[in-house]
Design a protein around this motif. Structure first.
Motif, PDB file in Angstrom:
ATOM      1  N   HIS A  53       0.832  -1.211   0.000  1.00 40.76           N
ATOM      2  CA  HIS A  53       0.000   0.000   0.000  1.00 40.76           C
ATOM      3  C   HIS A  53       0.861   1.252   0.000  1.00 40.76           C
ATOM      4  CE1 HIS A  53      -2.963   2.809   2.291  1.00 40.76           C
ATOM      5  NE2 HIS A  53      -3.285   2.798   1.029  1.00 40.76           N
ATOM      6  N   THR A  55       0.051   5.629  -0.545  1.00 37.10           N
ATOM      7  CA  THR A  55      -1.066   6.565  -0.682  1.00 37.10           C
ATOM      8  C   THR A  55      -0.594   7.995  -0.494  1.00 37.10           C
ATOM      9  OG1 THR A  55      -3.365   6.964  -0.009  1.00 37.10           O
ATOM     10  CG2 THR A  55      -1.798   6.496   1.760  1.00 37.10           C
ATOM     11  N   ASP A  56      -1.353   8.925  -1.028  1.00 33.27           N
ATOM     12  CA  ASP A  56      -1.109  10.362  -0.824  1.00 33.27           C
ATOM     13  C   ASP A  56       0.335  10.759  -1.145  1.00 33.27           C
ATOM     14  OD1 ASP A  56      -3.731  11.517   0.651  1.00 33.27           O
ATOM     15  OD2 ASP A  56      -3.385   9.436   1.237  1.00 33.27           O
ATOM     16  N   ASP A 145      -2.735   1.724  -4.782  1.00 33.86           N
ATOM     17  CA  ASP A 145      -2.432   3.152  -4.631  1.00 33.86           C
ATOM     18  C   ASP A 145      -3.698   3.869  -4.161  1.00 33.86           C
ATOM     19  OD1 ASP A 145      -1.944   5.843  -4.960  1.00 33.86           O
ATOM     20  OD2 ASP A 145      -1.458   5.734  -7.099  1.00 33.86           O
ATOM     21  N   GLY A 146      -3.624   4.473  -2.988  1.00 33.97           N
ATOM     22  CA  GLY A 146      -4.796   5.098  -2.374  1.00 33.97           C
ATOM     23  C   GLY A 146      -5.175   6.464  -2.925  1.00 33.97           C
ATOM     24  N   THR A 149      -2.255  11.049  -5.968  1.00 27.54           N
ATOM     25  CA  THR A 149      -0.981  10.676  -6.556  1.00 27.54           C
ATOM     26  C   THR A 149      -0.527  11.695  -7.599  1.00 27.54           C
ATOM     27  OG1 THR A 149      -1.665   8.392  -6.257  1.00 27.54           O
ATOM     28  CG2 THR A 149       0.207   8.760  -7.719  1.00 27.54           C
ATOM     29  N   MET A 176      -6.069   1.753  -8.231  1.00 28.54           N
ATOM     30  CA  MET A 176      -5.937   2.993  -7.480  1.00 28.54           C
ATOM     31  C   MET A 176      -7.319   3.567  -7.210  1.00 28.54           C
ATOM     32  SD  MET A 176      -4.698   5.985 -10.210  1.00 28.54           S
ATOM     33  CE  MET A 176      -4.667   7.301  -8.980  1.00 28.54           C
ATOM     34  N   LEU A 278      -9.801  -0.127  -0.588  1.00 23.70           N
ATOM     35  CA  LEU A 278      -8.759   0.854  -0.916  1.00 23.70           C
ATOM     36  C   LEU A 278      -9.427   2.219  -0.815  1.00 23.70           C
ATOM     37  CD1 LEU A 278      -5.909   1.512  -1.995  1.00 23.70           C
ATOM     38  CD2 LEU A 278      -6.816   1.179  -4.314  1.00 23.70           C
ATOM     39  N   HIS A 280     -10.052   6.392   0.297  1.00 21.14           N
ATOM     40  CA  HIS A 280      -9.597   7.769   0.487  1.00 21.14           C
ATOM     41  C   HIS A 280     -10.602   8.512   1.383  1.00 21.14           C
ATOM     42  CE1 HIS A 280      -6.338  10.436  -0.982  1.00 21.14           C
ATOM     43  NE2 HIS A 280      -7.149  11.372  -0.525  1.00 21.14           N
ATOM     44  N   GLY A 302      -6.442   6.356   3.732  1.00 23.29           N
ATOM     45  CA  GLY A 302      -5.689   7.421   3.078  1.00 23.29           C
ATOM     46  C   GLY A 302      -6.301   8.765   3.421  1.00 23.29           C
ATOM     47  N   SER A 324       2.328   9.357   3.910  1.00 21.71           N
ATOM     48  CA  SER A 324       2.109  10.188   2.726  1.00 21.71           C
ATOM     49  C   SER A 324       3.447  10.525   2.074  1.00 21.71           C
ATOM     50  CB  SER A 324       1.414  11.487   3.133  1.00 21.71           C
ATOM     51  OG  SER A 324       2.276  12.271   3.935  1.00 21.71           O
TER      52      SER A 324
END
Lengths: 564, 142
Positions: A53, A55-56, A145-146, A149, A176, A278, A280, A302, A324
């Motif tokens: 994982h 993210t951010d 991928d949270g 990006t 993502m 996953l 956000h 995330g 992050s």
């Protein structure tokens, strides 16, 4: 505050899962300058499934400094609970010692001194090395991928996210989800999504007119004989916190009922053995969702940029907070047998950029993406005498600098800078390059407005933002920090009800109380209103920094927080 | 001191809408209206909590058109009220015997408030439920 023992006992008692975390141990080694990449990556491969994982990342291709928050208040049931534990309390909770690499990676304590000892963190070429090493252990590991990006740097802004898409593609993600991606506009998002080899998931993204799903809600993966459902959840409040006019036909929202339906669907119709969200949503929203929606095994959280060295267990659900800006890569090994999760092992791998070798291919790709902009990126605008950082519920020195620039350059009484959580740090004595300035400001609605507001309107704005942050029900939280205010001080009681949190608003210039009826000249940036006019915020700050040559930010004592 | 009139108007408009939000006194007055409307719908019969579902976003994406859904197993009719609007009465749905007792619509909300649904059941009983919908200017998501 709960103790580490409570935390671990709660985790153990919550389920029959046997698991372990491998956060400790690297502190003393690093202090002895003997830490190696192998030690950072060391992991006892467990079970039959591996999740990776990130993210951010906020478009941070290169290693960065990133100071974690000193103040991160939790309200309601989250009060005093991770991730709302900072500094020395954080070290105590997780059994880390001051001065160690853990203290540097996870807290704000002694940040400048530790940064000089342990170096920058992140860099997608180092992240690639970590991902490749995990894949060497488990070739079919899922990289998830949270989101957040594609936004947050000069090059991402200049290429409308393409630099990040190209580099991330080299890491071969399996799925993502999204938030700031949509601030390039829905057409740009769709243009990119068509080119991706992996799904862009969002079970909570709907067509606003017909209330029909607008993006793929989930994807089923077969790994190690296990059917894994990865459900995506985009940031619920995109049309509220970001400009709705950039994606006018989309509706988002927490949509708990929808999540319940999708989980039931993947379990019953798709035969999923393992359900991964996953997300956000932000950590507190996910904590509430985990408690209320049954059947989710793992939530990869995330949005709120929290880094926790161990998963938090809610009921039967593991919640990971993987940091992050590329500072960390989370590895979660799972033992899934007979359609159920039997065990797990987790490690939040800190990406010390001086210890983990860059992957040569990805490093070359990053340099190729940056090459056309080299001169602009490297131009030195001035120098900072002070640590510049952003994170914290009420202020950060980067935003103090931005507010100072707004007040002087735009001749305002009061300045407002949004409570974004992205934007890395700069150490005292470092030059401020244009790249650094864009890392703190790069986005697609940068106009620095100048307007008049009455004291009453200013109070209403502060109350509104405070409720987005401190509403005791996480589903009403938007996950940013308080709007940063220059030229005006105030007191805040986060636990008071909406409309009664803010008091003692004071014009700092002359110490006078803010008059509800009087008009004040207010400068700010990142308005969500279409057609906002003004120079880009980076031009305002660049002009200020160039004029000053050296900037210095004094400690900010203008926000008085009840109970602190 | 140059003022951008367009920004000023937009921000002032947002500010003005907000200033009307936490008006507690106003809500108390409207509260009486809402209870009167519920009593009239129920013909004075007691109204218990529950038995009806209200789906609405926690935070409105656009206060001018907020999607809401109501459903109540076995209902003949459902009354929808926006407790904080100048005129709280939104709609009353009547369901035939073969209809699924559920309905969706979009409503305009003047500010943060409760959306209330009251269901009338075939046996003459009544149930109510509410959801708080927040109307905000937003703008600072992480």
């Amino acid at each position: 505050m709960i103790s580490r023992r409570d935390f671990l006992q709660a985790a153990a008692a919550a389920s029959a899962i046997i698991g372990g975390s491998a956060a400790g141990g690297w502190g003393r080694l690093m202090a002895a300058q003997s830490l190696t990449q192998d030690q950072l990556l060391e992991f006892e491969t467990t079970g039959n499934v591996t999740l990776i994982h990130v993210t951010d990342i906020h478009a941070q291709l290169k290693p960065i400094w990133f100071r974690e928050p000193e103040i991160n208040i939790g309200v309601g049931e989250a009060a005093g609970q991770p991730p709302h534990v900072t500094g020395a309390d954080f070290l105590r909770l997780f059994g880390f010692r001051p001065g160690t690499p853990e203290a540097y990676a996870f807290t704000y304590l002694d940040f400048v001194a530790l940064a000089r000892s342990y170096g920058r963190m992140g860099g997608l070429d180092r992240v690639a090395t970590v991902v490749n090493a995990i894949r060497a252990d488990r070739p079919d590991a899922l990289l998830l991928d949270g989101g957040d990006t594609w936004q947050g740097s000069y090059t991402a802004n200049a290429t409308r996210g393409q630099d990040m898409v190209n580099v991330m593609n080299a890491l071969r993600p399996d799925a993502m989800t999204s938030h700031w991606e949509f601030t390039y506009g829905v057409d740009r998002v769709n243009e990119i999504v068509e080119t991706l080899d992996f799904p862009f998931l969002g079970a909570n993204i709907f067509d606003a007119e017909w209330e029909e799903p607008a993006y793929e809600p989930y994807r089923i993966f077969e790994r190690g004989g296990v059917r894994i459902a990865v459900i995506g959840q985009a940031f619920p409040y995109l049309p509220v916190a970001n400009p709705r006019w950039m994606f006018p036909n989309l509706s988002f929202g927490v949509r708990e009922e929808r999540m319940r339906e999708v989980v039931a669907q993947v379990r019953e119709e798709e035969g999923a053995d393992l359900v991964v969200l996953l997300s956000h949503n932000g950590f507190d929203v996910d904590r509430k969702m985990a408690a209320r929606v049954p059947g989710i095994d793992v939530i990869l959280t995330g949005h709120t940029h929290d880094a926790l060295p161990e998963p938090l267990v809610v009921g039967k659900t593991l919640l990971l907070a993987s940091g992050s800006n590329g500072k960390f890569v989370a590895r979660l090994d799972l033992d899934v047998r007979d359609g159920a999760l039997r065990g797990w092992r987790h490690k939040l791998i800190p990406v010390f950029s001086d210890v983990i070798a860059p992957d040569p291919e990805v490093a070359a790709l990053i340099e190729a993406e940056r090459a056309p902009f080299k001169a602009q990126l490297e131009e030195v605008l001035g120098t900072t005498e002070s640590l510049l950082y952003r994170r914290g519920n009420f202020n950060g020195s980067w935003d103090d600098l931005i507010c100072n620039a707004l007040i002087e350059e735009r001749e305002a009484d009061i300045a407002l800078s949004p409570g974004f959580r992205w934007g890395p740090s700069l150490l005292p004595g470092e030059p401020i390059t244009r790249e650094d300035l864009f890392n703190a400001t790069a986005m697609t609605y940068p106009a620095a407005y100048r307007t008049e507001m009455t004291g009453e309107q200013l109070k209403a704005v502060l109350e509104d933002v405070a409720d987005n942050l401190f509403n005791p029900d996480p589903y009403y939280q938007q996950g940013g920090d308080m709007v940063r205010v220059g030229g005006m001080g105030y007191a805040i009681d986060p636990n008071a009800p909406m409309g009664r949190r803010i008091s003692s608003m004071t014009l700092l210039r002359d110490g006078s109380p803010i008059d509800p009826q009087r008009s004040y000249v207010v400068a700010g940036w990142a308005s969500v209103n279409e057609g906002t006019e003004g120079p880009a915020i980076w031009d305002v700050v660049e002009s200020f920094v160039k004029r000053k040559g050296v900037v210095r930010i004094d400690p900010n004592a203008t926000v008085r927080v009840a109970g602190r | 001191m140059k003022l951008n009139r367009r920004d000023a108007l937009q921000l002032a408009a947002a500010g003005a809408a907000l200033a009307a939000l936490p008006a507690g006194a106003l809500r108390a007055a409207e509260h009486a209206d809402v209870e009167a409307a519920i009593a009239a719908f129920a013909g004075g019969a007691p109204v218990k909590e529950g038995g009806v579902e209200v789906e609405a976003p926690e935070i409105a994406e656009n206060g001018n058109t907020v999607p809401i859904s109501v459903a109540a197993e076995g209902a003949e009719a459902i009354l929808i009220l926006a407790a904080g609007n100048p005129n709280p009465d939104v709609a009353t749905f009547h369901f035939g015997k073969l209809a699924v007792p559920a309905a969706s619509t979009r409503i305009r909300l003047a500010g943060t408030q409760d959306v209330i649904a009251v269901a009338k059941f075939a046996d003459g009983s009544f149930g109510r439920a509410a959801r708080t919908v927040k109307v905000t200017i937003g703008g600072c998501g992480g």
